[in-house]
Design an enzyme around this catalytic site. Sequence first.
Site, PDB file in Angstrom:
ATOM      1  CB  THR A  64       5.945 -46.412 -14.437  1.00  0.00           C
ATOM      2  OG1 THR A  64       4.825 -46.235 -13.565  1.00  0.00           O
ATOM      3  CG2 THR A  64       6.852 -45.213 -14.368  1.00  0.00           C
ATOM      4  CG  ASN A  66       4.024 -50.285 -11.520  1.00  0.00           C
ATOM      5  OD1 ASN A  66       4.339 -49.476 -12.394  1.00  0.00           O
ATOM      6  ND2 ASN A  66       3.603 -49.897 -10.344  1.00  0.00           N
ATOM      7  CD  GLU A 118       6.452 -47.308  -9.469  1.00  0.00           C
ATOM      8  OE1 GLU A 118       6.479 -46.200 -10.010  1.00  0.00           O
ATOM      9  OE2 GLU A 118       5.850 -47.550  -8.418  1.00  0.00           O
ATOM     10  CB  ILE A 121       9.397 -48.307 -22.097  1.00  0.00           C
ATOM     11  CG1 ILE A 121       9.327 -49.520 -21.161  1.00  0.00           C
ATOM     12  CG2 ILE A 121      10.087 -48.672 -23.403  1.00  0.00           C
ATOM     13  CD1 ILE A 121       8.487 -50.671 -21.683  1.00  0.00           C
ATOM     14  CG  HIS A 123       8.268 -46.732 -27.893  1.00  0.00           C
ATOM     15  ND1 HIS A 123       8.661 -46.404 -29.168  1.00  0.00           N
ATOM     16  CD2 HIS A 123       7.091 -47.405 -28.019  1.00  0.00           C
ATOM     17  CE1 HIS A 123       7.763 -46.872 -30.028  1.00  0.00           C
ATOM     18  NE2 HIS A 123       6.803 -47.483 -29.359  1.00  0.00           N
ATOM     19  CE1 TYR A 130      -1.293 -51.338 -15.766  1.00  0.00           C
ATOM     20  CE2 TYR A 130      -3.182 -50.937 -17.192  1.00  0.00           C
ATOM     21  CZ  TYR A 130      -2.237 -50.479 -16.297  1.00  0.00           C
ATOM     22  OH  TYR A 130      -2.219 -49.149 -15.935  1.00  0.00           O
TER      23      TYR A 130
HETATM   24  C1  LIG Z   1      12.884 -42.502 -13.633  1.00  0.00           C
HETATM   25  C2  LIG Z   1      12.020 -42.434 -12.414  1.00  0.00           C
HETATM   26  C3  LIG Z   1      12.454 -41.725 -11.302  1.00  0.00           C
HETATM   27  C4  LIG Z   1      11.667 -41.653 -10.152  1.00  0.00           C
HETATM   28  N1  LIG Z   1      12.132 -40.950  -9.066  1.00  0.00           N
HETATM   29  C5  LIG Z   1      11.394 -40.891  -7.945  1.00  0.00           C
HETATM   30  C6  LIG Z   1      11.851 -40.186  -6.789  1.00  0.00           C
HETATM   31  O1  LIG Z   1      12.954 -39.637  -6.755  1.00  0.00           O
HETATM   32  N2  LIG Z   1      11.052 -40.150  -5.702  1.00  0.00           N
HETATM   33  C7  LIG Z   1       9.809 -40.739  -5.680  1.00  0.00           C
HETATM   34  O2  LIG Z   1       9.126 -40.669  -4.675  1.00  0.00           O
HETATM   35  N3  LIG Z   1       9.353 -41.443  -6.748  1.00  0.00           N
HETATM   36  C8  LIG Z   1      10.111 -41.528  -7.873  1.00  0.00           C
HETATM   37  N4  LIG Z   1       9.670 -42.244  -8.961  1.00  0.00           N
HETATM   38  C9  LIG Z   1       8.464 -43.067  -8.835  1.00  0.00           C
HETATM   39  C10 LIG Z   1       7.226 -42.352  -9.274  1.00  0.00           C
HETATM   40  O3  LIG Z   1       6.741 -41.614  -8.204  1.00  0.00           O
HETATM   41  C11 LIG Z   1       6.228 -43.476  -9.668  1.00  0.00           C
HETATM   42  O4  LIG Z   1       6.719 -44.115 -10.826  1.00  0.00           O
HETATM   43  C12 LIG Z   1       4.881 -42.919  -9.920  1.00  0.00           C
HETATM   44  O5  LIG Z   1       4.334 -42.525  -8.697  1.00  0.00           O
HETATM   45  C13 LIG Z   1       3.944 -43.919 -10.579  1.00  0.00           C
HETATM   46  O6  LIG Z   1       3.675 -44.971  -9.730  1.00  0.00           O
HETATM   47  P1  LIG Z   1       2.408 -45.898  -9.977  1.00  0.00           P
HETATM   48  O7  LIG Z   1       2.544 -46.475 -11.362  1.00  0.00           O
HETATM   49  O8  LIG Z   1       2.503 -46.974  -8.915  1.00  0.00           O
HETATM   50  O9  LIG Z   1       1.206 -45.060  -9.835  1.00  0.00           O
HETATM   51  C14 LIG Z   1      10.417 -42.318 -10.125  1.00  0.00           C
HETATM   52  C15 LIG Z   1       9.971 -43.028 -11.263  1.00  0.00           C
HETATM   53  C16 LIG Z   1      10.742 -43.084 -12.385  1.00  0.00           C
HETATM   54  C17 LIG Z   1      10.260 -43.852 -13.586  1.00  0.00           C
END
Ligand SMILES: Cc1cc2nc3c(=O)[nH]c(=O)nc-3n(C[C@H](O)[C@H](O)[C@H](O)COP(=O)(O)O)c2cc1C
Length: 184
Positions: A64, A66, A118, A121, A123, A130
């Site tokens: 993801t 951010n 977050e 994408i 792709h 970053y």
């Molecule tokens: C499409 C999508 C759905 C997500 N759904 C949830 C969710 O239902 N619950 C949750 O705790 N985190 C959810 N997340 C967040 C992810 O936990 C988070 O993107 C991941 O921990 C990476 O975070 P970081 O880049 O800060 O490490 C979701 C992320 C995405 C992209």
Amino acid sequence: MERDETSPPLLPIISPDKRGDAENLEKERKPRDLTMNWLEHPIFLFGDVVKGFGRGSRQLGIPTANFPESVVKSLPKNFNTGIYFGLAQVPSYSAEVFSMVMSCGWNPFYKNEKLSAETHIIHTFPNEFYGVELRVLIAGYIRPEWNFKHVKHLIKAIKDDIAFAEKTICTKDMTKWKRMFFEN
Ligand SMILES: Cc1cc2nc3c(=O)[nH]c(=O)nc-3n(C[C@H](O)[C@H](O)[C@H](O)COP(=O)(O)O)c2cc1C
């Protein structure tokens, strides 16, 4: 709300602007209608990608990008946290506009203390990026954020979100939005 593989699919889908309205809630318990998730007014966000906790790539296998806190704070006051779909572009990488799914919220599974936005994408990028500009257009709502018993259930939910976004986005002609928000 804790979910596992026995939980029902992504129902009910409650549009942010309709939550709490009993009549609409009842309607939305019916099987998924791909038209109901579109936002009336899409939301455009842009900013330089910052480092998150790195769990997206490392633990989930779903990277993801951010947004910084300043962008998260610029979301409309009445914006509901949750999982959204839309379009994204990284201009320094390519002029191409990709589909995206996005989590705007508190990541209950990881018990984050700060609101984050977050974007995944849809792709495959050759490497992480970053400090470069990310543009997104939030076009529709998928579901609220959930908590899960196990990380594999979170991964499954995100994969379902991706499949849902891909299916839904191609039901609408996005040419006008692409021109309006991403061509310059
Ligand atoms: C499409 C999508 C759905 C997500 N759904 C949830 C969710 O239902 N619950 C949750 O705790 N985190 C959810 N997340 C967040 C992810 O936990 C988070 O993107 C991941 O921990 C990476 O975070 P970081 O880049 O800060 O490490 C979701 C992320 C995405 C992209």
